[in-house]
Design a protein around this motif. Sequence first.
Motif, PDB file in Angstrom:
ATOM      1  N   ARG A 103      16.307  43.669  54.411  1.00  0.00           N
ATOM      2  CA  ARG A 103      14.863  43.811  54.595  1.00  0.00           C
ATOM      3  C   ARG A 103      14.531  43.468  56.044  1.00  0.00           C
ATOM      4  O   ARG A 103      13.667  42.645  56.320  1.00  0.00           O
ATOM      5  CB  ARG A 103      14.106  42.885  53.629  1.00  0.00           C
ATOM      6  CG  ARG A 103      14.238  43.259  52.163  1.00  0.00           C
ATOM      7  CD  ARG A 103      13.476  44.538  51.861  1.00  0.00           C
ATOM      8  NE  ARG A 103      13.519  44.838  50.421  1.00  0.00           N
ATOM      9  CZ  ARG A 103      14.424  45.596  49.843  1.00  0.00           C
ATOM     10  NH1 ARG A 103      15.409  46.111  50.591  1.00  0.00           N
ATOM     11  NH2 ARG A 103      14.392  45.848  48.564  1.00  0.00           N
ATOM     12  N   ARG A 104      15.224  44.126  56.958  1.00  0.00           N
ATOM     13  CA  ARG A 104      15.126  43.775  58.370  1.00  0.00           C
ATOM     14  C   ARG A 104      13.702  43.901  58.899  1.00  0.00           C
ATOM     15  O   ARG A 104      13.256  43.076  59.699  1.00  0.00           O
ATOM     16  CB  ARG A 104      16.053  44.683  59.184  1.00  0.00           C
ATOM     17  CG  ARG A 104      16.154  44.309  60.668  1.00  0.00           C
ATOM     18  CD  ARG A 104      17.304  45.075  61.318  1.00  0.00           C
ATOM     19  NE  ARG A 104      17.428  44.765  62.735  1.00  0.00           N
ATOM     20  CZ  ARG A 104      16.828  45.457  63.689  1.00  0.00           C
ATOM     21  NH1 ARG A 104      16.065  46.499  63.371  1.00  0.00           N
ATOM     22  NH2 ARG A 104      16.981  45.120  64.956  1.00  0.00           N
ATOM     23  N   HIS A 105      12.964  44.920  58.454  1.00  0.00           N
ATOM     24  CA  HIS A 105      11.604  45.096  58.950  1.00  0.00           C
ATOM     25  C   HIS A 105      10.705  43.929  58.531  1.00  0.00           C
ATOM     26  O   HIS A 105       9.817  43.519  59.277  1.00  0.00           O
ATOM     27  CB  HIS A 105      11.024  46.420  58.468  1.00  0.00           C
ATOM     28  CG  HIS A 105      10.966  46.566  56.988  1.00  0.00           C
ATOM     29  ND1 HIS A 105      12.081  46.659  56.196  1.00  0.00           N
ATOM     30  CD2 HIS A 105       9.905  46.629  56.128  1.00  0.00           C
ATOM     31  CE1 HIS A 105      11.725  46.785  54.935  1.00  0.00           C
ATOM     32  NE2 HIS A 105      10.414  46.748  54.861  1.00  0.00           N
TER      33      HIS A 105
ATOM     34  N   GLY B  75       5.114  37.166  63.503  1.00  0.00           N
ATOM     35  CA  GLY B  75       3.984  36.311  63.132  1.00  0.00           C
ATOM     36  C   GLY B  75       4.244  34.852  63.420  1.00  0.00           C
ATOM     37  O   GLY B  75       3.355  34.129  63.895  1.00  0.00           O
ATOM     38  N   LEU B  76       5.454  34.381  63.144  1.00  0.00           N
ATOM     39  CA  LEU B  76       5.812  32.996  63.440  1.00  0.00           C
ATOM     40  C   LEU B  76       5.719  32.712  64.930  1.00  0.00           C
ATOM     41  O   LEU B  76       5.202  31.672  65.358  1.00  0.00           O
ATOM     42  CB  LEU B  76       7.224  32.699  62.938  1.00  0.00           C
ATOM     43  CG  LEU B  76       7.417  32.643  61.419  1.00  0.00           C
ATOM     44  CD1 LEU B  76       8.895  32.552  61.080  1.00  0.00           C
ATOM     45  CD2 LEU B  76       6.670  31.460  60.813  1.00  0.00           C
TER      46      LEU B  76
ATOM     47  N   THR C 285       5.145  44.710  55.804  1.00  0.00           N
ATOM     48  CA  THR C 285       5.545  44.194  57.115  1.00  0.00           C
ATOM     49  C   THR C 285       4.370  43.494  57.783  1.00  0.00           C
ATOM     50  O   THR C 285       4.516  42.403  58.349  1.00  0.00           O
ATOM     51  CB  THR C 285       6.049  45.334  58.013  1.00  0.00           C
ATOM     52  OG1 THR C 285       7.093  46.040  57.341  1.00  0.00           O
ATOM     53  CG2 THR C 285       6.583  44.789  59.329  1.00  0.00           C
ATOM     54  N   LEU C 286       3.199  44.131  57.722  1.00  0.00           N
ATOM     55  CA  LEU C 286       1.999  43.534  58.298  1.00  0.00           C
ATOM     56  C   LEU C 286       1.658  42.222  57.597  1.00  0.00           C
ATOM     57  O   LEU C 286       1.287  41.230  58.249  1.00  0.00           O
ATOM     58  CB  LEU C 286       0.827  44.507  58.198  1.00  0.00           C
ATOM     59  CG  LEU C 286      -0.525  44.015  58.716  1.00  0.00           C
ATOM     60  CD1 LEU C 286      -0.432  43.645  60.193  1.00  0.00           C
ATOM     61  CD2 LEU C 286      -1.591  45.089  58.503  1.00  0.00           C
ATOM     62  N   LEU C 287       1.788  42.196  56.287  1.00  0.00           N
ATOM     63  CA  LEU C 287       1.510  40.975  55.532  1.00  0.00           C
ATOM     64  C   LEU C 287       2.463  39.850  55.935  1.00  0.00           C
ATOM     65  O   LEU C 287       2.055  38.682  56.006  1.00  0.00           O
ATOM     66  CB  LEU C 287       1.613  41.247  54.036  1.00  0.00           C
ATOM     67  CG  LEU C 287       0.487  42.088  53.428  1.00  0.00           C
ATOM     68  CD1 LEU C 287       0.784  42.397  51.964  1.00  0.00           C
ATOM     69  CD2 LEU C 287      -0.854  41.372  53.560  1.00  0.00           C
TER      70      LEU C 287
ATOM     71  N   VAL D 114       1.162  38.421  59.220  1.00  0.00           N
ATOM     72  CA  VAL D 114      -0.003  37.553  58.983  1.00  0.00           C
ATOM     73  C   VAL D 114       0.432  36.250  58.322  1.00  0.00           C
ATOM     74  O   VAL D 114      -0.046  35.160  58.675  1.00  0.00           O
ATOM     75  CB  VAL D 114      -1.041  38.290  58.119  1.00  0.00           C
ATOM     76  CG1 VAL D 114      -2.181  37.352  57.743  1.00  0.00           C
ATOM     77  CG2 VAL D 114      -1.575  39.517  58.850  1.00  0.00           C
ATOM     78  N   ALA D 115       1.372  36.349  57.380  1.00  0.00           N
ATOM     79  CA  ALA D 115       1.852  35.151  56.690  1.00  0.00           C
ATOM     80  C   ALA D 115       2.568  34.209  57.651  1.00  0.00           C
ATOM     81  O   ALA D 115       2.433  32.982  57.554  1.00  0.00           O
ATOM     82  CB  ALA D 115       2.799  35.547  55.554  1.00  0.00           C
ATOM     83  N   GLY D 116       3.328  34.774  58.605  1.00  0.00           N
ATOM     84  CA  GLY D 116       4.021  33.941  59.595  1.00  0.00           C
ATOM     85  C   GLY D 116       3.047  33.156  60.448  1.00  0.00           C
ATOM     86  O   GLY D 116       3.219  31.947  60.656  1.00  0.00           O
TER      87      GLY D 116
END
Length: 242
Positions: free
Chosen positions: A26-28, A36-37, A223-225, A228-230
Amino acid sequence: MAVLVALGAFLMTLAGGWTAGRVTDRRHLVLGLAGGLMLGVVGLDLLPEALEAADTEVFAVPAALLLFVAGFLFAHTVERLLAGRSAAHGADEHGHRTPEVGLTAAGAMVLHSAMDGVAIGAAFQVGGGMGAAVAVAVIAHDFADGFNTFTLTTLYGNARRRAVAMLVADAAAPVVGAAAASFVTVPEPVLGGYLGFFGGALLYLAAAEILPEAHHAHPARSTLLCTVAGAGFIWLVVGLAE
């Protein structure tokens, strides 16, 4: 005591790198989370600390912000120079992702982690309560440091063994820094300037390299989520550490 506490940062960093290495299918998502981090670390952790530590101004602009811009431009210049060299030697269309950039970025993460260790050691010199507070903050975000170190190294084409070596160096850096704090004191303005410069370089890698790569082949909402989560995770860590 500071060195023993820094061992927690050592383990947390390894845990972050191990997580990044285990989700290669799940590289992406890994790259989205790493972006995000990094955004959260720069905007919510490094830059505020830099502005607080290096509070002098140069021509009406905080020195930390000038160094932040300098770090961004430095990373851009180095990446472009290495890309030009790769093209001159007949690299393919992805040749701009040269291993040297990844190793340089990971090396900067190692230096940052060493500074975290110095911060732990210096805080324990002030008092046990202060040392514990700083240690909690450092250990909490070292998961992200380990995650980013492994991701940055492998993203630019380095072999897994190099990524593991940089991860181990990043994990050991806080312990070394905490031990060194017993003998060396880093002036606060110098530390603030370094944080600003490093933050600018890190933001460039996140915005210009990692996030575009994350969305290149998989422009998915997931990926966007993750991105944002990071950023949200770092916000949570910073909030809990205060």
